[in-house]
Scaffold this active site. Structure first.
Site, PDB file in Angstrom:
ATOM      1  N   LYS A   1       0.853  -1.199   0.000  1.00  0.00           N
ATOM      2  CA  LYS A   1       0.000   0.000   0.000  1.00  0.00           C
ATOM      3  C   LYS A   1       0.884   1.243   0.000  1.00  0.00           C
ATOM      4  O   LYS A   1       2.057   1.206   0.390  1.00  0.00           O
ATOM      5  CB  LYS A   1      -0.948   0.030   1.211  1.00  0.00           C
TER       6      LYS A   1
ATOM      7  N   ASP B   1      -1.833  -1.636  10.324  1.00  0.00           N
ATOM      8  CA  ASP B   1      -2.152  -1.656   8.890  1.00  0.00           C
ATOM      9  C   ASP B   1      -2.770  -2.979   8.435  1.00  0.00           C
ATOM     10  O   ASP B   1      -3.207  -3.090   7.292  1.00  0.00           O
ATOM     11  CB  ASP B   1      -0.879  -1.419   8.054  1.00  0.00           C
TER      12      ASP B   1
HETATM   13  O1  C5P Z   1       0.759  -1.169  14.743  1.00  0.00           O
HETATM   14  P1  C5P Z   1       2.183  -1.350  14.290  1.00  0.00           P
HETATM   15  O2  C5P Z   1       2.883  -2.432  15.051  1.00  0.00           O
HETATM   16  O3  C5P Z   1       2.307  -1.502  12.824  1.00  0.00           O
HETATM   17  O4  C5P Z   1       2.908   0.013  14.637  1.00  0.00           O
HETATM   18  C1  C5P Z   1       4.311   0.128  14.681  1.00  0.00           C
HETATM   19  C2  C5P Z   1       4.659   1.319  15.533  1.00  0.00           C
HETATM   20  O5  C5P Z   1       4.189   2.512  14.900  1.00  0.00           O
HETATM   21  C3  C5P Z   1       3.989   1.324  16.896  1.00  0.00           C
HETATM   22  O6  C5P Z   1       4.795   0.668  17.835  1.00  0.00           O
HETATM   23  C4  C5P Z   1       3.864   2.789  17.199  1.00  0.00           C
HETATM   24  O7  C5P Z   1       5.068   3.264  17.741  1.00  0.00           O
HETATM   25  C5  C5P Z   1       3.697   3.437  15.834  1.00  0.00           C
HETATM   26  N1  C5P Z   1       2.293   3.754  15.533  1.00  0.00           N
HETATM   27  C6  C5P Z   1       1.684   4.818  16.172  1.00  0.00           C
HETATM   28  N2  C5P Z   1       0.388   5.115  15.887  1.00  0.00           N
HETATM   29  C7  C5P Z   1      -0.316   4.411  14.982  1.00  0.00           C
HETATM   30  C8  C5P Z   1       0.298   3.334  14.298  1.00  0.00           C
HETATM   31  C9  C5P Z   1       1.605   3.033  14.602  1.00  0.00           C
HETATM   32  O8  C5P Z   1       2.303   5.478  16.985  1.00  0.00           O
HETATM   33  N3  C5P Z   1      -1.577   4.738  14.740  1.00  0.00           N
END
Ligand code: C5P
Length: 316
Positions: A11, A141
């Site tokens: 994406k 995501d």
């Molecule tokens: O959810 P995911 O593990 O993909 O996110 C990776 C990192 O990105 C999280 O640990 C966080 O620090 C940051 N993040 C965030 N806010 C979001 C999505 C991701 O701060 N909405």
């Protein structure tokens, strides 16, 4: 039992605005996410024992429990122990074509493929929203990657509203092979610099709280207004990633000098430029290669697509 071969699309973020920080260390966002046809292949093969195995042809991708696709299989085994006991384990092979650590949701789309694939393999009959809920336990995501297309995402990224399909856009992607950005680092740096009470730049903090262009982007998409879609591309994380990686800023400048509508995807460092035809995309690729003849710079031409995970084939 069947083996499945799934196509898992990457994406790009046409829009990423950070609304506020949250007590759980995440951020509330408004994003417009778009699937593109740059994709990995994820093969799932049933195993007679109760193990989860993972192989990947990319040297930087972990091939064990740290891999999000492995975590997706482990989550399914934990949530559906009867199916796991009945059908056994799974061998996951990832043919990696999406660059790693690139802001293109490569890991998330692999995890989404495993959820979709095991749902079929184990005859679970889970709905899309049940799969998306499981995806939300793995990463922000993943729920988007279950469905793909063009979506407005809010909350952590898990609340999704489908937008009209934007067809016939091409995206030229550009990424330095040796460069990857930690998503957690990008968000935490943004929080520190622009959101917290200790933020260094108070003007930026006030500006940040007042900006919401997402409505214009959504309206441009709804009206299929390509010129305005290009105009309202936005990504707050550019403000922390570009100063740290000057070569990415230079790459962006070069796209702009060529007259392209350009933006960073997710937490970067991939830059994408939108074009209306494959021929125009090819011309942009040639021009960027000429201006930046760096062997470390990879370029791809991709096309917008309205699906993310697709079963390519299955065999008994
Ligand atoms: O959810 P995911 O593990 O993909 O996110 C990776 C990192 O990105 C999280 O640990 C966080 O620090 C940051 N993040 C965030 N806010 C979001 C999505 C991701 O701060 N909405």
């Amino acid at each position: 039992m069947r083996s499945y071969s799934l196509i898992a699309s990457a994406k790009i973020n046409l829009y990423l605005e950070i609304i506020k920080d949250r007590p759980d260390d995440y951020h509330d966002l408004v994003m417009v996410l778009q699937s593109i046809n740059l994709a990995d292949r994820v093969d799932l093969r049933p195993l007679k024992n109760d193990t989860i195995c993972l192989h990947c042809n990319h040297p930087e991708v972990p091939q064990d429990h740290r891999n999000l696709a492995y975590k997706a299989a482990a989550l399914m085994a934990q949530k559906f122990p009867d199916a796991f006991a009945k059908y056994g384990g799974v061998d996951i092979t990832i043919d990696k074509r999406i660059p790693v650590g690139a802001g293109l949701a490569g890991g998330s789309t692999n995890a989404a493929a495993v959820l979709v694939g095991l749902n079929l393999m184990w005859n679970l009959r889970l709905s899309i929203s049940q799969l998306q809920y499981l995806g939300s336990l793995l990463g922000s995501d993943v729920p988007f990657c279950i469905v793909g297309g063009t979506m407005l995402a809010t909350g952590r990224g898990e609340y999704l509203t489908r937008l009209p399909v934007i067809d016939s856009f091409y995206a030229v992607l550009a990424k330095y092979r040796s460069l990857s950005v930690s998503t957690a680092w990008a968000y935490q740096t943004f929080r520190h610099q622009y959101l917290s009470s200790h933020a260094l730049d108070t003007v930026a903090v006030v500006g940040c709280k007042q900006r919401t262009y997402s409505e214009q982007m959504v309206s441009a998409i709804t009206r299929h207004n390509k010129k305005q879609i290009c105009q309202f591309l936005h990504n707050d994380l550019e403000r922390v990633v570009l100063p740290k990686y000057p070569q990415v800023q230079k790459l962006r400048d070069e796209f702009q000098r060529l007259g392209c509508s350009v933006m960073m995807s997710g937490s970067g460092p991939t830059m994408f430029a939108l074009t209306k035809s494959q021929q125009e995309a090819q011309q942009v690729v040639e021009a960027v290669k000429m201006a930046i003849p760096d062997p470390d710079l990879d370029l791809w031409i991709s096309k917008f697509t309205d699906t993310s995970i697709r079963v390519e084939s299955f065999s008994e």
